[in-house]
Design a protein around this motif. Structure first.
Motif, PDB file in Angstrom:
ATOM      1  N   VAL A  54       0.846  -1.192   0.000  1.00  0.00           N
ATOM      2  CA  VAL A  54       0.000   0.000   0.000  1.00  0.00           C
ATOM      3  C   VAL A  54       0.881   1.240   0.000  1.00  0.00           C
ATOM      4  CG1 VAL A  54      -1.679   1.335   1.320  1.00  0.00           C
ATOM      5  CG2 VAL A  54      -1.897  -1.144   1.191  1.00  0.00           C
ATOM      6  N   ASN A  55       0.526   2.214  -0.831  1.00  0.00           N
ATOM      7  CA  ASN A  55       1.206   3.503  -0.817  1.00  0.00           C
ATOM      8  C   ASN A  55       0.459   4.408   0.158  1.00  0.00           C
ATOM      9  OD1 ASN A  55       2.288   6.057  -1.269  1.00  0.00           O
ATOM     10  ND2 ASN A  55       2.524   5.734  -3.470  1.00  0.00           N
ATOM     11  N   THR A  56       0.991   4.541   1.350  1.00  0.00           N
ATOM     12  CA  THR A  56       0.309   5.308   2.396  1.00  0.00           C
ATOM     13  C   THR A  56       0.340   6.810   2.131  1.00  0.00           C
ATOM     14  OG1 THR A  56       2.342   5.338   3.708  1.00  0.00           O
ATOM     15  CG2 THR A  56       0.767   3.566   4.155  1.00  0.00           C
ATOM     16  N   GLY A  57       1.025   7.220   1.071  1.00  0.00           N
ATOM     17  CA  GLY A  57       1.022   8.638   0.727  1.00  0.00           C
ATOM     18  C   GLY A  57      -0.227   9.056  -0.005  1.00  0.00           C
ATOM     19  N   VAL A  58      -0.922   8.070  -0.663  1.00  0.00           N
ATOM     20  CA  VAL A  58      -2.080   8.432  -1.476  1.00  0.00           C
ATOM     21  C   VAL A  58      -3.301   7.550  -1.241  1.00  0.00           C
ATOM     22  CG1 VAL A  58      -0.628   9.398  -3.306  1.00  0.00           C
ATOM     23  CG2 VAL A  58      -1.265   6.975  -3.389  1.00  0.00           C
ATOM     24  N   ASP A  59      -3.154   6.458  -0.525  1.00  0.00           N
ATOM     25  CA  ASP A  59      -4.277   5.525  -0.333  1.00  0.00           C
ATOM     26  C   ASP A  59      -5.179   6.010   0.790  1.00  0.00           C
ATOM     27  OD1 ASP A  59      -5.999   3.406   0.217  1.00  0.00           O
ATOM     28  OD2 ASP A  59      -4.520   1.910  -0.360  1.00  0.00           O
ATOM     29  N   PRO A  60      -6.431   6.416   0.487  1.00  0.00           N
ATOM     30  CA  PRO A  60      -7.310   6.945   1.535  1.00  0.00           C
ATOM     31  C   PRO A  60      -7.703   5.913   2.590  1.00  0.00           C
ATOM     32  CG  PRO A  60      -8.527   6.639  -0.502  1.00  0.00           C
ATOM     33  CD  PRO A  60      -7.084   6.420  -0.832  1.00  0.00           C
ATOM     34  N   ALA A  61      -7.548   4.623   2.277  1.00  0.00           N
ATOM     35  CA  ALA A  61      -7.872   3.587   3.258  1.00  0.00           C
ATOM     36  C   ALA A  61      -6.727   3.357   4.233  1.00  0.00           C
ATOM     37  CB  ALA A  61      -8.221   2.280   2.547  1.00  0.00           C
ATOM     38  N   HIS A  62      -5.544   3.776   3.859  1.00  0.00           N
ATOM     39  CA  HIS A  62      -4.353   3.616   4.701  1.00  0.00           C
ATOM     40  C   HIS A  62      -3.491   4.870   4.517  1.00  0.00           C
ATOM     41  CE1 HIS A  62      -5.514  -0.650   4.872  1.00  0.00           C
ATOM     42  NE2 HIS A  62      -5.614  -0.605   3.552  1.00  0.00           N
ATOM     43  N   CYS A  63      -3.964   5.993   4.995  1.00  0.00           N
ATOM     44  CA  CYS A  63      -3.310   7.286   4.741  1.00  0.00           C
ATOM     45  C   CYS A  63      -2.323   7.628   5.848  1.00  0.00           C
ATOM     46  CB  CYS A  63      -4.361   8.382   4.611  1.00  0.00           C
ATOM     47  SG  CYS A  63      -3.699   9.958   4.034  1.00  0.00           S
ATOM     48  N   GLY A  64      -1.049   7.541   5.538  1.00  0.00           N
ATOM     49  CA  GLY A  64      -0.011   7.842   6.516  1.00  0.00           C
ATOM     50  C   GLY A  64       0.334   6.665   7.395  1.00  0.00           C
ATOM     51  N   ALA A  65      -0.589   5.718   7.540  1.00  0.00           N
ATOM     52  CA  ALA A  65      -0.362   4.518   8.350  1.00  0.00           C
ATOM     53  C   ALA A  65      -1.421   3.480   7.963  1.00  0.00           C
ATOM     54  CB  ALA A  65      -0.452   4.839   9.844  1.00  0.00           C
ATOM     55  N   CYS A  66      -1.101   2.206   8.214  1.00  0.00           N
ATOM     56  CA  CYS A  66      -2.016   1.130   7.818  1.00  0.00           C
ATOM     57  C   CYS A  66      -3.384   1.247   8.476  1.00  0.00           C
ATOM     58  CB  CYS A  66      -1.395  -0.225   8.153  1.00  0.00           C
ATOM     59  SG  CYS A  66       0.021  -0.669   7.108  1.00  0.00           S
ATOM     60  N   ASP A  67      -3.417   1.739   9.712  1.00  0.00           N
ATOM     61  CA  ASP A  67      -4.676   1.761  10.459  1.00  0.00           C
ATOM     62  C   ASP A  67      -5.369   3.116  10.416  1.00  0.00           C
ATOM     63  OD1 ASP A  67      -2.837   3.165  11.901  1.00  0.00           O
ATOM     64  OD2 ASP A  67      -3.232   2.163  13.825  1.00  0.00           O
ATOM     65  N   ASN A  68      -5.010   3.974   9.442  1.00  0.00           N
ATOM     66  CA  ASN A  68      -5.623   5.308   9.360  1.00  0.00           C
ATOM     67  C   ASN A  68      -6.393   5.434   8.054  1.00  0.00           C
ATOM     68  OD1 ASN A  68      -6.062   8.039  10.299  1.00  0.00           O
ATOM     69  ND2 ASN A  68      -4.731   8.676   8.626  1.00  0.00           N
TER      70      ASN A  68
END
Length: 310
Positions: A54-68
């Motif tokens: 997952v690209n946590t920079g752009v994925d709204p389901a995992h934004c900045g961290a897996c659990d965010n």
């Protein structure tokens, strides 16, 4: 001597010759790789979340961290959840101006489902390049245009013994629709200024001008700023005011549907004029090259005020 395992048989090999074979157990299954650490996750914001890269920079389901996870009215930008508008089925970034109405903007804090009313349209933001903001500079030396962190500074002077002085105007065509009511706010500080002459001023605001210097009729409707007074440049009206006091003041120039112009300073009306017409071009600065009629001012902002909502 070595043994060879061949699926269902186990054989003993001595000096390259098969000595004996016997039954063996079933083939051993191949263990799958650890799905929690996909080989394709190679850093740079791409991490393993629930067995997937997952690209946590752009994925709204995992934004900045897996659990965010971002809310439904948010998108993920650079690892942070950012609110947006969704208008007429389209995603609109915060701060986007309605292309059909410049007095409306996407303000998610106000509404994520519709355009929000805007108080004003910025025509000049101090500190930013004038030409990039749609302004034209008209100058004759000696004059200086410079920038501060939050303002643009205009200054003119006279060389001793010369018959003319510097002239420095900034103009913006189509700043407003001169055929309809309009209201402008100019936030500026006059540092120094010499007393104006009729139809001329070292510090002025013109609510209509034909470039580069304007006609006599246009200059008659110019607002001059002296050190302790403002007035119309044709001398029809003036009002006392401490213009040069080291402070910024908000000069409002408004024309209503009856073509009555009103000039206010810090919310207090100072000048009025009937039958005011304009071509929609705004100008600010030193309008004249008369010797000894110079000025220096700092302009922080110019805004076209939007009409009040329903």
């Amino acid at each position: 001597m070595k043994s060879v395992r061949s699926g269902v048989l186990a054989c003993l090999v001595v000096l390259g010759v098969v000595a004996a074979c016997g039954k063996d157990s079933a083939p051993r299954p191949v263990e799958p790789p650890d799905a929690s650490v996909p080989e394709a996750c190679d850093g740079g914001g791409v991490v393993a979340c629930a067995g997937a890269c997952v690209n946590t920079g752009v994925d709204p389901a995992h934004c900045g961290a897996c659990d965010n996870a971002c809310a439904s009215e948010e998108v993920c930008e650079e690892g942070a959840c950012v609110a947006v508008c969704r208008i007429d089925g389209q995603q609109v970034a915060s701060g986007t101006v309605n292309p059909a109405n410049a007095c409306e903007v996407c303000l998610p804090a106000t509404s994520t489902a519709r355009w929000s009313a805007r108080r004003s349209i910025p025509l000049l933001v101090g500190g930013g390049d004038l030409t990039a903001q749609g302004w034209t500079v008209v100058s004759e030396g000696p004059s200086t245009l410079s920038y501060g962190a939050d303002h643009v500074r205009l200054a003119t002077s006279t060389i001793t013994g010369e018959r003319s002085s510097g002239r420095l105007l900034i103009t913006r065509e189509d700043a407003f629709d001169g055929t309809r009511p309009f209201r402008l706010e100019v936030t500026l500080q006059v540092e120094t200024v010499n007393r104006h002459n009729t139809l001329d001023s070292g510090a002025a605001i013109l609510g209509g001008i034909t470039p580069p210097f304007g006609t006599a009729v246009e200059r008659s409707k110019m607002v001059y700023l002296d050190s302790a007074a403002i007035g119309w440049a044709d001398e029809t009206q003036s009002a006392a005011f401490p213009v040069v006091d080291g402070a910024y003041h908000v000069y409002e120039f408004a024309v209503d549907a009856a073509k009555v112009a009103t000039v206010s300073v810090d919310g207090v009306a100072k000048l009025t004029r009937n039958n005011f017409t304009s071509n929609g071009t705004l100008a600010i600065g030193d309008q004249t090259e008369d010797p000894g009629v110079d000025g220096a001012m700092r302009i922080k902002s110019v805004d076209l005020l939007c009409p009040p909502g329903p």
